[in-house]
Structure formats: C-alpha cells, structure tokens
Design a protein around this motif. Structure first.
Motif, PDB file in Angstrom:
ATOM      1  N   PRO A   1     -26.230 -16.189  22.226  1.00 49.31           N
ATOM      2  CA  PRO A   1     -25.736 -14.919  22.081  1.00 49.31           C
ATOM      3  C   PRO A   1     -26.062 -14.080  20.609  1.00 49.31           C
ATOM      4  O   PRO A   1     -26.098 -14.927  19.682  1.00 49.31           O
ATOM      5  N   ALA A   2     -26.396 -12.978  20.773  1.00 46.70           N
ATOM      6  CA  ALA A   2     -26.459 -11.986  19.642  1.00 46.70           C
ATOM      7  C   ALA A   2     -25.230 -12.400  18.678  1.00 46.70           C
ATOM      8  O   ALA A   2     -25.289 -12.007  17.509  1.00 46.70           O
ATOM      9  N   SER A   3     -24.145 -12.446  19.102  1.00 42.30           N
ATOM     10  CA  SER A   3     -22.949 -12.403  18.545  1.00 42.30           C
ATOM     11  C   SER A   3     -22.674 -13.782  17.241  1.00 42.30           C
ATOM     12  O   SER A   3     -22.292 -13.640  16.338  1.00 42.30           O
ATOM     13  N   VAL A   4     -23.554 -14.685  17.818  1.00 38.37           N
ATOM     14  CA  VAL A   4     -23.603 -15.880  16.820  1.00 38.37           C
ATOM     15  C   VAL A   4     -25.037 -16.171  16.187  1.00 38.37           C
ATOM     16  O   VAL A   4     -24.933 -16.854  15.397  1.00 38.37           O
ATOM     17  N   TRP A   5     -25.886 -15.636  16.779  1.00 40.68           N
ATOM     18  CA  TRP A   5     -27.287 -15.633  16.337  1.00 40.68           C
ATOM     19  C   TRP A   5     -27.665 -15.229  14.930  1.00 40.68           C
ATOM     20  O   TRP A   5     -27.152 -14.253  14.339  1.00 40.68           O
TER      21      TRP A   5
ATOM     22  N   GLU B   1     -18.760 -16.231  26.460  1.00 41.70           N
ATOM     23  CA  GLU B   1     -20.241 -15.811  26.353  1.00 41.70           C
ATOM     24  C   GLU B   1     -21.160 -16.951  26.522  1.00 41.70           C
ATOM     25  O   GLU B   1     -21.800 -17.321  27.020  1.00 41.70           O
TER      26      GLU B   1
ATOM     27  N   ASN C   1     -15.113 -18.877  23.314  1.00 40.22           N
ATOM     28  CA  ASN C   1     -16.386 -18.218  23.403  1.00 40.22           C
ATOM     29  C   ASN C   1     -16.927 -18.210  24.733  1.00 40.22           C
ATOM     30  O   ASN C   1     -17.676 -19.037  25.222  1.00 40.22           O
TER      31      ASN C   1
ATOM     32  N   CYS D   1     -28.322 -21.114  15.672  1.00 41.70           N
ATOM     33  CA  CYS D   1     -27.425 -20.906  16.718  1.00 41.70           C
ATOM     34  C   CYS D   1     -26.503 -22.161  16.939  1.00 41.70           C
ATOM     35  O   CYS D   1     -26.756 -23.155  17.289  1.00 41.70           O
TER      36      CYS D   1
END
Length: 223
Positions: free
Chosen positions: A200-204, A134, A132, A46
């Motif tokens: 966030p799932a978008s960067v995990w 989020e 970002n 992350c």
C-alpha cells in the motif's frame, strides 16, 4: 504415516526448486534483469506485518530460537550459508520453516490434510493485522494467489518424480534430512513477496532504492 511425514513427502522438494531462480528479460527496457539491485532489507521499504502473536510464539518457542552457528571442519567454517541460496533482493523474506509450520499448524492455516485454508489465514490476519485493513486485504489476496501457485507446483513436481527416477531419489533423500516441512515457509515467502510487490502507498517507503528493487521484482519475471 504421520501428518508431518505426509507433508514432507508432498512438499519436501519445494526448497530445492524454489531457490533455483533465473530471470527472463524485462518488458521495461530500463530494467536490466541481469543485474539485481543492491541488497537492502525489504521490510525497510514495505513493513509487511509479522503474523505471530505472543501466544503463538510461546507455543512455538522451541522453533523461535536463533539457528546454530555453521559447523567448523578442518578447512575452517563451512562455506555454505543459507542466504547464498537466495538472490540478494530476496533475502530477509524467508521465514524459519519450522517456526512457520508450527504457527500455521496451531492456527490451522495448514489443515490436517496438509492443505492451506484461506478462511483460517483470514482469521489470523484479523488478529495480527487488524489495524491496517488495506494491508490485510492485500495479504489475503496474496495468500489465495500463492495457494494456487503451490497447488500447480505440487502437481508439476509429482509429475517429474513419476517420470524421473533420479530426481525422485534426490527428493526422497532431501525429505529424509528435513527437520520439518518447508511448505508453510514457502507459502509465507510467496505471500511476503506478493505483498511487497503490491505494498500500500500509505506504508511504502517511496525512495530510489526501494522503487528500483520493486521495479526489478515486477519486471524480471522468475522462471
């Protein structure tokens, strides 16, 4: 007494307590809390944004230098290393305390009274995490939660100092040896950890190693 001295007096003992970590059993029986996962750099799972800017790094340049090598005595290099204080999965989350203290002072995230300011932290995020929203929202929520935890811990430490003269003496000695207050770094470490847990799932980075580390951190509650 100066502001820096007051902050050391209030928070100097945080380092001693914060790094002494043990774990309770996990609610999820598939996670073994007695066996921390193999170390991997958590930023590869992350990428929590760096809150420094070029201007801040210039203002705090004296603290941005690499730490000096450990002293060498008759028995060779010192056996003690800072990283040994932290469980393997937590290494890499601990910023240089003097650098973070400088950045938080310059941005007034830590006010003149030595207390965290959520609005100032939010303003810092607007500058450093503006791309970002989020992630910025998660970090702001983490900061609020960590501020509450710090306040509770401060109260517990003060109570223990008042009741235990030996503990009070140890903390006083530690404060005298501290180059700067550890409070900002402790707060930022907490923010980094909470952000990692809620990344966030978008960067995990959704792979087995990263998921194993996060499961361990989420399930094995620190005591």
């Amino acid at each position: 007494m100066s502001q820096a001295s007051n902050m050391k007096a209030n928070f100097g003992c945080f380092v001693v307590i914060f790094v002494c970590v043990c774990y309770a059993s996990a609610e999820d029986e598939s996670v073994d809390c007695t066996k921390p996962p193999r170390f991997i750099p958590l930023h590869t799972c992350c990428p929590v944004p760096d809150l420094s800017t070029e201007e801040l790094m210039e203002q705090c340049a004296e603290f941005a230098k690499p730490p000096p090598p450990p002293p060498i005595g008759r028995g060779g290099p010192a056996k003690f290393e800072h990283s040994h204080h932290h469980p393997p999965h937590m290494r890499g989350l601990h910023p240089h305390p003097c650098l973070i203290e400088c950045i938080f002072n310059k941005t007034e995230v830590i006010g003149e009274n030595g207390e965290p300011d959520v609005d100032k932290f939010s303003a810092l995020l607007d500058t450093t995490v503006k791309d970002n929203e989020e992630m910025a929202a998660i970090m702001e929520e983490a900061f609020e939660e960590c501020t509450e935890k710090a306040s509770e811990l401060k109260a517990k430490i003060a109570e223990k100092i008042s009741k235990n003269p030996e503990f009070a003496e140890k903390m006083a000695n530690h404060r005298m040896q501290a180059a700067c207050s550890p409070f900002g770094a402790m707060l930022m470490t907490c923010v980094n950890m909470e952000t990692f847990k809620n990344c966030p799932a978008s960067v995990w980075n959704d792979n087995t190693e990263c998921n194993t580390v996060r499961d361990f951190i989420n399930e094995c509650k620190r005591v």
